[in-house]
Motif scaffolding. Structure first.
Motif, mmCIF file in Angstrom:
data_model
loop_
_atom_site.group_PDB
_atom_site.id
_atom_site.type_symbol
_atom_site.label_atom_id
_atom_site.label_comp_id
_atom_site.label_asym_id
_atom_site.label_seq_id
_atom_site.Cartn_x
_atom_site.Cartn_y
_atom_site.Cartn_z
ATOM 1 N N ASP A 30 0.841 -1.206 0.000
ATOM 2 C CA ASP A 30 0.000 0.000 0.000
ATOM 3 C C ASP A 30 0.869 1.247 0.000
ATOM 4 O O ASP A 30 0.586 2.220 -0.704
ATOM 5 C CB ASP A 30 -0.912 0.024 1.241
ATOM 6 C CG ASP A 30 -2.028 -1.010 1.139
ATOM 7 O OD1 ASP A 30 -2.231 -1.535 0.021
ATOM 8 O OD2 ASP A 30 -2.676 -1.286 2.166
ATOM 9 N N THR A 31 1.924 1.217 0.811
ATOM 10 C CA THR A 31 2.819 2.372 0.877
ATOM 11 C C THR A 31 3.525 2.570 -0.469
ATOM 12 O O THR A 31 3.662 3.702 -0.950
ATOM 13 C CB THR A 31 3.859 2.177 2.004
ATOM 14 O OG1 THR A 31 3.159 1.940 3.222
ATOM 15 C CG2 THR A 31 4.758 3.382 2.155
ATOM 16 N N TRP A 89 1.190 4.056 -2.925
ATOM 17 C CA TRP A 89 0.956 5.446 -2.571
ATOM 18 C C TRP A 89 2.134 6.314 -3.038
ATOM 19 O O TRP A 89 1.951 7.370 -3.653
ATOM 20 C CB TRP A 89 0.762 5.491 -1.054
ATOM 21 C CG TRP A 89 0.637 6.806 -0.385
ATOM 22 C CD1 TRP A 89 -0.272 7.772 -0.653
ATOM 23 C CD2 TRP A 89 1.429 7.289 0.700
ATOM 24 N NE1 TRP A 89 -0.087 8.836 0.201
ATOM 25 C CE2 TRP A 89 0.941 8.555 1.041
ATOM 26 C CE3 TRP A 89 2.508 6.762 1.432
ATOM 27 C CZ2 TRP A 89 1.502 9.325 2.073
ATOM 28 C CZ3 TRP A 89 3.047 7.512 2.460
ATOM 29 C CH2 TRP A 89 2.545 8.778 2.771
#
Lengths: 227, 82
Positions: free
Chosen positions: A156-157, A160
């Protein structure tokens, strides 16, 4: 031209601090201020902070972990929050992640080997303060010298970071096991850059190349234009 | 009071050291080792009555990097009275 006041922090065990001082002076014409890890404050009116490579505190606990909790880092975090540009190279990148200024962590290289050679990097984002002197997608040759450069963040990071264009540099070929071959990332505001490769070692043709010079020139130009 | 902090890489995070040690164990002829993960053991001697919250904060702020590591706090028996 306005004076460009840079500060370079030295931790016990830093060994690229002088390289960064020389590179900054070469490119900006101004000698940076030297700051010691135990200093509680940075000098007044600092335009740029450099966190150098090396093995701060002997890499005790984790690379960069002790340095990130040293007195001077509280002042660096405050300055970064005010928008002062901060460049962390190699151990400096590890310190920035440990200090929470950049997401993720730098782990032991996947091969377990210390990697010391010049690699090709792709400039992924040329709209940042540090990279505006490069072309988007430009391939540059910059030395790496590290044992713990394997960038890790959860999916997810990573999505992002990619979605916001915060991957500044990517290895053209797998180098140390970094997720998505990430070599350098920016913070959300774009004033903090951490990277494992050493642009400060690539500012003189006699020392193998000058592809790192544009990074320091970009930062200086951006700051002068903003002033 | 003696406290042991066990710090380990999170599941799914590649452990190159563990992999190399695994390989070395196989090289020594030990079969049946399925996986090796290397962590860190930190022993603290803290004042009796140190709160769990304080110990937890020590782990989160310094002793473990929670991006890649999990930690477990093990409190050993309080010191015997002299």
């Amino acid at each position: 031209m306005n004076a460009f006041r840079a500060a370079v922090v030295t931790f016990p065990g830093s060994n690229c601090d002088r390289d960064m001082v020389v590179a900054l002076e070469k490119v900006t014409g101004q000698a940076p201020v030297r700051v010691w890890h135990g200093d509680a404050d940075l000098p007044e009116k600092i335009d740029f902070i450099g966190l150098p490579g090396g093995f701060s505190y002997g890499d005790y606990l984790r690379s960069g972990a002790m340095a990130a909790r040293s007195p001077v880092m509280r002042a660096v975090v405050d300055a970064a929050d005010r928008g002062v540009p901060v460049l962390g190279i190699c151990n400096g990148f590890q310190v920035l992640t440990e200090a929470g200024l950049l997401p993720g962590a730098l782990m032991r290289n996947a091969t377990q080997h210390f990697i010391c050679r010049t690699v090709s990097l792709k400039v992924e984002n040329n709209r940042s303060l540090f990279t505006s002197g490069y072309e988007a997608g430009q391939v540059i040759r910059i030395p790496v010298a590290h044992h713990d450069g394997n960038y890790f963040a959860d999916e997810d990071t990573l999505d992002w970071l990619e979605g916001e264009g915060r991957v500044a540099f990517r290895y053209c070929e797998t180098t140390n096991g970094s997720r998505r071959d990430i070599a350098g990332i920016l913070n959300e505001r774009g004033n903090v850059l951490g990277m494992m490769p050493h642009p400060e070692r690539a500012v003189e043709p006699e020392l193998g190349g000058t592809d790192g010079r544009a990074l320091f020139e970009s930062a200086m130009k951006g700051l002068i234009e903003a002033a | 009071m003696k406290v042991r902090i066990h710090v380990n890489l999170k599941p799914g995070v590649l452990d190159p050291q563990g992999r190399a040690v695994h390989h070395a164990l196989e090289g020594l002829g030990f079969s049946g080792v399925e996986d090796v993960r290397i962590g860190r053991l930190i022993e603290l001697e803290v004042a009796d009555g140190t709160s769990d919250a304080a110990l937890d904060e020590m782990c989160r702020k310094l002793l473990a990097n929670t991006v890649i590591e999990n930690y477990r706090i093990e409190k050993l028996a309080e010191k015997e009275p002299a």
